[in-house]
Scaffold this motif. Structure first.
Motif, PDB file in Angstrom:
ATOM      1  N   ASP A 117      16.211 -14.881  25.608  1.00  0.00           N
ATOM      2  CA  ASP A 117      16.209 -14.978  24.114  1.00  0.00           C
ATOM      3  C   ASP A 117      17.009 -14.547  23.050  1.00  0.00           C
ATOM      4  OD1 ASP A 117      13.911 -17.263  24.418  1.00  0.00           O
ATOM      5  OD2 ASP A 117      12.579 -15.624  24.399  1.00  0.00           O
ATOM      6  N   ARG A 118      17.328 -13.878  23.549  1.00  0.00           N
ATOM      7  CA  ARG A 118      18.509 -12.331  23.087  1.00  0.00           C
ATOM      8  C   ARG A 118      19.469 -12.977  22.834  1.00  0.00           C
ATOM      9  NH1 ARG A 118      18.373  -7.091  26.641  1.00  0.00           N
ATOM     10  NH2 ARG A 118      17.621  -8.239  28.025  1.00  0.00           N
ATOM     11  N   GLU A 121      18.949 -15.310  20.191  1.00  0.00           N
ATOM     12  CA  GLU A 121      19.221 -14.700  18.499  1.00  0.00           C
ATOM     13  C   GLU A 121      20.972 -14.350  17.717  1.00  0.00           C
ATOM     14  OE1 GLU A 121      16.590 -12.042  19.443  1.00  0.00           O
ATOM     15  OE2 GLU A 121      14.987 -13.265  18.898  1.00  0.00           O
ATOM     16  N   SER A 122      21.202 -14.029  19.348  1.00  0.00           N
ATOM     17  CA  SER A 122      22.533 -13.672  19.271  1.00  0.00           C
ATOM     18  C   SER A 122      23.714 -14.292  18.718  1.00  0.00           C
ATOM     19  CB  SER A 122      23.505 -12.481  20.684  1.00  0.00           C
ATOM     20  OG  SER A 122      24.362 -11.841  20.366  1.00  0.00           O
ATOM     21  N   THR A 125      22.815 -15.440  14.560  1.00  0.00           N
ATOM     22  CA  THR A 125      23.719 -14.212  14.008  1.00  0.00           C
ATOM     23  C   THR A 125      24.833 -14.417  13.922  1.00  0.00           C
ATOM     24  OG1 THR A 125      23.587 -12.411  16.001  1.00  0.00           O
ATOM     25  CG2 THR A 125      21.525 -13.007  14.221  1.00  0.00           C
TER      26      THR A 125
END
Length: 190
Positions: A117-118, A121-122, A125
């Protein structure tokens, strides 16, 4: 040389003149033989340098490959190369399909899920790029400089020496390919 003459030196002693002449003749022949040997060695090196590597490769013995002629997958016998390929694809799809198992570590699953998930998200962005962004030329050059030499090439017959001594044009191509993989999220077929 006559032993009775003692330690004779000088041109007044015929045995000394004969000894010096023989020694001189020996050294001349030795130099000539060495020169002929070195000329032959240099000629062989020049011929080897001019030799086409493809001829050497074609002279190597052909190796037998172990080909799978049939495969049993999910109680189905696969004989054609297409069926065997599909069986392998199904097997690896099954391996990477998540299953619920009593022995499965739920804490580890939570850790992996959070990490994925991280990462996603990265990517969101960073304009869809993987964490770390695009690769830079110094990273490519460092990786190429650290390639081990005298290793067996892959299926493409490309040795590490070819990449290492290829120069900046190939480094630029490698950089573009790697960044395209990161940008588009897939590896090109060819």
């Amino acid at each position: 040389m006559d032993v009775n003459q003692g330690r004779s030196r000088g041109v007044s002693f015929p045995s000394y003149v004969e000894y010096k002449s023989a020694k001189n003749e020996f050294r001349n022949r030795q130099r000539f033989a060495y020169s002929a040997y070195m000329d032959n060695t240099y000629r062989e090196i020049d011929e080897a340098a001019e030799c086409d590597v493809r001829l050497l490769i074609s002279r190597q013995k052909s190796r037998k490959t172990n080909q799978i002629s049939e495969l049993l997958h999910h109680n189905r016998l696969c004989k054609s190369s297409e069926d065997i390929s599909n069986a392998f694809a199904d097997f690896y799809a099954d391996v990477y399909t998540p299953t619920v198992n009593a022995k499965f570590d739920s804490d580890f699953r939570a850790y992996v899920t959070e990490f994925v998930d991280r990462t996603l998200e990265s990517c969101a962005t960073n304009n869809g790029l993987l964490p770390g962004g695009e690769i830079h030329m110094y990273e490519i050059e460092t990786a190429i400089r650290n390639l081990k030499l005298q290793k067996v090439p892959g299926y493409d017959k490309l040795q590490n020496e070819h990449v290492r001594y290829s120069g900046s044009k190939l480094h630029t191509v490698i950089l573009r390919i790697f960044n395209a993989v990161i940008r588009f999220g897939r590896i090109p077929l060819i």
